[in-house]
Enzyme design. Sequence first.
Site, PDB file in Angstrom:
ATOM      1  N   SER A 145       1.472 -10.162   0.249  1.00 42.64           N
ATOM      2  CA  SER A 145       0.545 -10.718   1.239  1.00 42.64           C
ATOM      3  C   SER A 145      -0.704  -9.866   1.425  1.00 42.64           C
ATOM      4  CB  SER A 145       1.257 -10.852   2.592  1.00 42.64           C
ATOM      5  OG  SER A 145       1.586  -9.572   3.110  1.00 42.64           O
ATOM      6  N   GLY A 146      -0.613  -8.567   1.131  1.00 42.72           N
ATOM      7  CA  GLY A 146      -1.727  -7.674   1.410  1.00 42.72           C
ATOM      8  C   GLY A 146      -1.763  -7.189   2.838  1.00 42.72           C
ATOM      9  N   ASP A 192      -0.313   2.084   5.092  1.00 46.01           N
ATOM     10  CA  ASP A 192       0.625   1.061   5.557  1.00 46.01           C
ATOM     11  C   ASP A 192       1.777   1.653   6.357  1.00 46.01           C
ATOM     12  OD1 ASP A 192      -1.029  -0.562   4.122  1.00 46.01           O
ATOM     13  OD2 ASP A 192       0.437  -1.093   2.584  1.00 46.01           O
ATOM     14  N   GLY A 220       0.650  -5.199   4.109  1.00 43.50           N
ATOM     15  CA  GLY A 220       1.502  -4.022   4.216  1.00 43.50           C
ATOM     16  C   GLY A 220       2.944  -4.347   4.515  1.00 43.50           C
TER      17      GLY A 220
END
Length: 343
Positions: free
Chosen positions: A111-112, A160, A114
């Site tokens: 998803s980007g 993240d 994290g």
Amino acid sequence: MIIRARAPLRLGLAGGGTDVSPYTDLHGGAVMNVTIDRYAYATVEPLAGDEIIVESVDLKRRRSYPVTARLPLDGELDIAKAVHNRIVADYGHGKTQAVRISTFSEAPAGSGLGSSSAIVVALVQAFTEWLGLPLGEYDVAHLAYVIERQDIGLHGGRQDQYAAAFGGFNFMEFYANDRVIVNPLKIKQEVANELASRTLLCFTGVSRESATIIAQQSDNVRAGATKSIEAMHALKASALTMKEALLRGDFGLLAETLREGWLQKRAMASGISNARIEEVQAAAMAAGAYAGKVSGAGGGGFMMLLAPLESRLGLIETLEAMGCRVEGCFFTQEGATAWRVRS
């Protein structure tokens, strides 16, 4: 009794990529990010018996193993197994017991946002609660980083894990020898509310494997690629500018920094942008958005878009007609937390 934990997902606002070695070790990195109301969950449930059960609820995968000090890292549910292995090795004196370990993420893989790191942080937080380990936010984040980067061997940065552990708006500094400083920002509630009203998350319909992009980015730095390194210097500077924009509530500067940051990010490595991302970005701008960037390493996943609240409906309709999923979000202050459930 079961132990449950959750850790928030994050939006990288500026500086993403400068938290990745070797850039961090050579030049120092800086990132501005914020956590959102999407979470990764982890559950640890002690069992009677002689097996360890590992499962991912959202991926619908489940494996069971005999009670042993070390579970095999074979590509199946390695994140949960690697956390188990590390906790047993570092805090369990090599001894383990029957347990069910399960995870659930509110965002898809790739998803980007994290999500993978948030799962690791949630798992570490759950084991910390269960075993009463003396681990604070920095400890949880660093341990999660070690598990991902060393034990599993996944390429990636550091922001993240620290975002998931601390929560909120944070300006983060990254230095050599894994030294990290997290600076929580006290953003006025009216600024956070207005930013939320202008923010949309657009899932492009394409999940991506960030490791390849991040590996190329690291290789570019090692090779002394001038274009990539200069782009990363500019991204680091943009994190400071974004911090200033948020503290002052300057939305014009915020949008300008987001736009410029995306241009610099694209220069770090090939594959960060692609035809689908450019198509979605162009359509969003034509429909009323005034800034946007891909969240995370790039190549797909979610895009963060800024648009006036008055343009939101038309923007959503345009992007959904292109096969995208579009949703709003709220910003959160709480980092990873755990609790016990008594049946």
